[in-house]
Design an enzyme around this catalytic site. Structure first.
Site, short mmCIF file in Angstrom:
data_model
loop_
_atom_site.label_atom_id
_atom_site.label_comp_id
_atom_site.label_asym_id
_atom_site.label_seq_id
_atom_site.Cartn_x
_atom_site.Cartn_y
_atom_site.Cartn_z
N ASP A 100 0.82 -1.35 -0.18
CA ASP A 100 -0.04 0.13 -0.09
C ASP A 100 0.90 1.23 0.13
O ASP A 100 1.56 1.39 0.98
CB ASP A 100 -1.02 -0.05 1.15
N ASP A 202 -2.86 4.78 -2.70
CA ASP A 202 -3.80 5.39 -1.87
C ASP A 202 -4.00 6.70 -2.24
O ASP A 202 -3.12 7.63 -2.42
CB ASP A 202 -3.06 5.32 -0.27
#
Length: 549
Positions: A100, A202
């Site tokens: 991520d 993100d």
């Protein structure tokens, strides 16, 4: 898709929220050794990629999405050695790890920010967006942050305000500073060299903003930065990238992932999610499912990206409620509605993403008090919604349906008090229905939700029509039935799902009908989807494969 069959095209991605997946040391918080101990579950499920939510060092104001060191592991999750072992053990099972990437903002405890707030002359000061106070000494303007409160946070050490689009603990990184971009690219290469197979990025649509002109989402510098990232980091590496954007549209999606772009492989879009939100109070006053409108969003995206871009297919993640609670029927038809929803999503064109626990039909948390929640967004928005006049009981009713913590309760491995997640005190309450909804209870049950997910994931690897086939929608205006076909070379996949708790009547046209092989029948045994009238049981899903010669 015109790319030369990338290795990830037929794989299904499984998202792990590390804090809630598996706790190996009994401290109530999930960790990397715990993940390693459960990899066989994912291998048995048929997973090809793991999207790992942040495990970097963090003060955990936003459960790891506020990063204080991009090249180290938070102690509660383990060590870099543990991470390397995870990569190796996953690879041994032919599972890749996707990190991520959270680079719109850092933590306010990151060394960059600690240096930036000590001295205006510091080279790190320009790593963030600063503005002097307004003439009255207050904030530069009255814009609001996504997690509630003002977007500007005053930093007394330098007498200036810093731009914090999410929370005061998450100052936005100034991507217009080349030194910031160089540091991020160096970090990305470092992780790729450790063996990760790609990145989920993100809120990546926010990095190109121009804050003075209030051009925040998909700002004027976005695609230049993504193209530079591709040149500096991704080009020549056989990896997969997916960018999260709550603002991308069908008109802008191909700018990210079109065949002539050198940016990303696919995007997460959320139009199907926000379609069910209230015009004023957003997700805190969710609306009942309008299946006709819901299907239209999916169809529009399938058609917009066909032959050029690539879709991400999901109903669940760490920011969303459990799909069977949001869209299904947990009172009477939990198992069957979980199967029907999964069938409709997995067999479209794109890459399916499974969020931990989705594969066993985990439900929303069932919290009834504000003190049961842990999420920074909910706690801040609770205050703001009350100030806007939303009654407490209505806010809690909405939160019980759509709050992020609904997805973050611990993974339900077995029926024990700790759900097989922990031997200690869990950081957030375990859903008590783990007594009946758990992996152990479903592992050997051929009729379970888990078995159905296993079957769906296997079908994608077995039939190229699911990966490459052209998407054709049917029965668009039917308020109960979700129907479409996939066609590739001389095959047709026919998908017919009743997304309701009542029997559904329909007239099947020739183009939707299917014969020779029934791949999925979740209610009644069926050999085909015949032309003419049909009645589907509540939450019944039927999928057939036909030769068109």
């Amino acid at each position: 898709m015109t790319r030369q069959a990338p290795w990830w095209l037929d794989r299904t991605v499984y998202q792990i929220y590390p804090r809630s997946f598996a706790d190996a040391d009994g401290d109530g918080v999930g960790d990397i050794p715990g993940i390693i101990g459960r990899l066989d579950h994912l291998a048995d499920l048929g997973i090809g990629l793991i999207w790992l939510s942040p495990v970097y060092c963090s003060p955990m104001a936003d459960n790891g999405y506020d990063i204080s060191s991009y090249q180290d592991i938070a102690p509660e999750f383990g060590t870099l050695e543990d991470f390397d072992r995870l990569v190796a053990e996953a690879d041994r099972r032919d599972i890749g790890i996707i990190m991520d990437l959270v680079v719109n903002h850092s933590s306010d405890q990151h060394p960059w920010f600690l240096a930036a707030k000590q001295d205006r002359a510091s080279a790190y000061h320009d790593y963030y967006y600063w503005r002097d106070p307004a003439p009255d000494g207050g904030a530069p303007d009255d814009r609001r942050a996504y997690f509630g409160g003002p977007v500007w946070t005053f930093v007394p050490e330098v007498g200036r305000y810093v731009f914090t689009l999410f929370s005061p603990q998450q100052p936005d990184l100034n991507w217009q500073n080349p030194a910031v971009r160089d540091a991020i690219y160096t970090m990305m290469r470092w992780w790729l060299d450790r063996g990760v197979r790609g990145f989920r990025m993100d809120v990546i649509d926010l990095i190109g903003k121009d804050i003075d002109r209030d051009l925040i989402v998909e700002g004027p510098y976005l695609h230049g930065f993504l193209q530079e990232m591709h040149r500096e980091v991704l080009a020549g590496r056989d990896v997969v990238t997916v960018g999260e954007s709550w603002n991308v549209t069908r008109e802008t999606a191909l700018l990210y992932c079109g065949r002539d772009r050198q940016e990303l492989d696919m995007v997460f879009q959320f139009q199907h999610i926000v379609a069910g939100w209230d015009a004023k109070h957003g997700k805190w006053r969710p609306q009942p499912l309008d299946l006709v409108a819901f299907k239209k969003v999916w169809t529009d995206w399938q058609q917009a990206l066909e032959g050029d871009g690539w879709n991400s297919l999901f109903l669940n993640n760490h920011d969303l409620p459990r799909s069977v609670s949001r869209y299904g029927d947990t009172e009477k038809w939990r198992d069957r509605s979980a199967k029907a929803l999964a069938t409709a999503i997995h067999l479209m064109r794109g890459t399916p993403f499974v969020f931990q626990g989705e594969e066993i039909g985990m439900t929303n948390a069932g919290f009834t008090r504000i003190t049961q929640y842990r999420d920074i967004e909910l706690i801040n928005m609770h205050r703001e919604m009350r100030e806007q006049g939303l009654p407490e009981h209505q806010f809690l009713e909405g939160a019980a349906i759509t709050a992020r913590d609904n997805a973050r309760t611990p993974m339900q491995w077995d029926a024990s008090p700790g759900a097989g997640f922990t031997t200690g005190d869990p950081w957030i309450a375990i859903n008590p229905n783990n007594a009946t909804i758990n992996v152990a209870a479903q592992r050997d049950d051929p009729m379970s939700v888990l078995a159905h997910y296993r079957h769906l994931i296997a079908l994608r690897k077995q039939h190229n029509v699911i990966v490459q086939g052209r998407f054709v929608p049917w029965l668009d205006d039917h308020p109960q039935i979700w129907a479409y076909t996939r066609e590739w070379e001389h095959q047709r996949l026919s998908v017919l799902c009743n997304i309701s708790s009542q029997p559904a009547h329909a007239e099947i046209p020739p183009g939707l009908a299917g014969g020779q092989t029934c791949l999925i029948c979740t209610a009644n045994p069926r050999e085909a989807i015949p032309v003419g009238p049909i009645i589907l049981d509540p939450w019944e899903a039927v999928v057939t494969l036909s030769d068109l010669d």
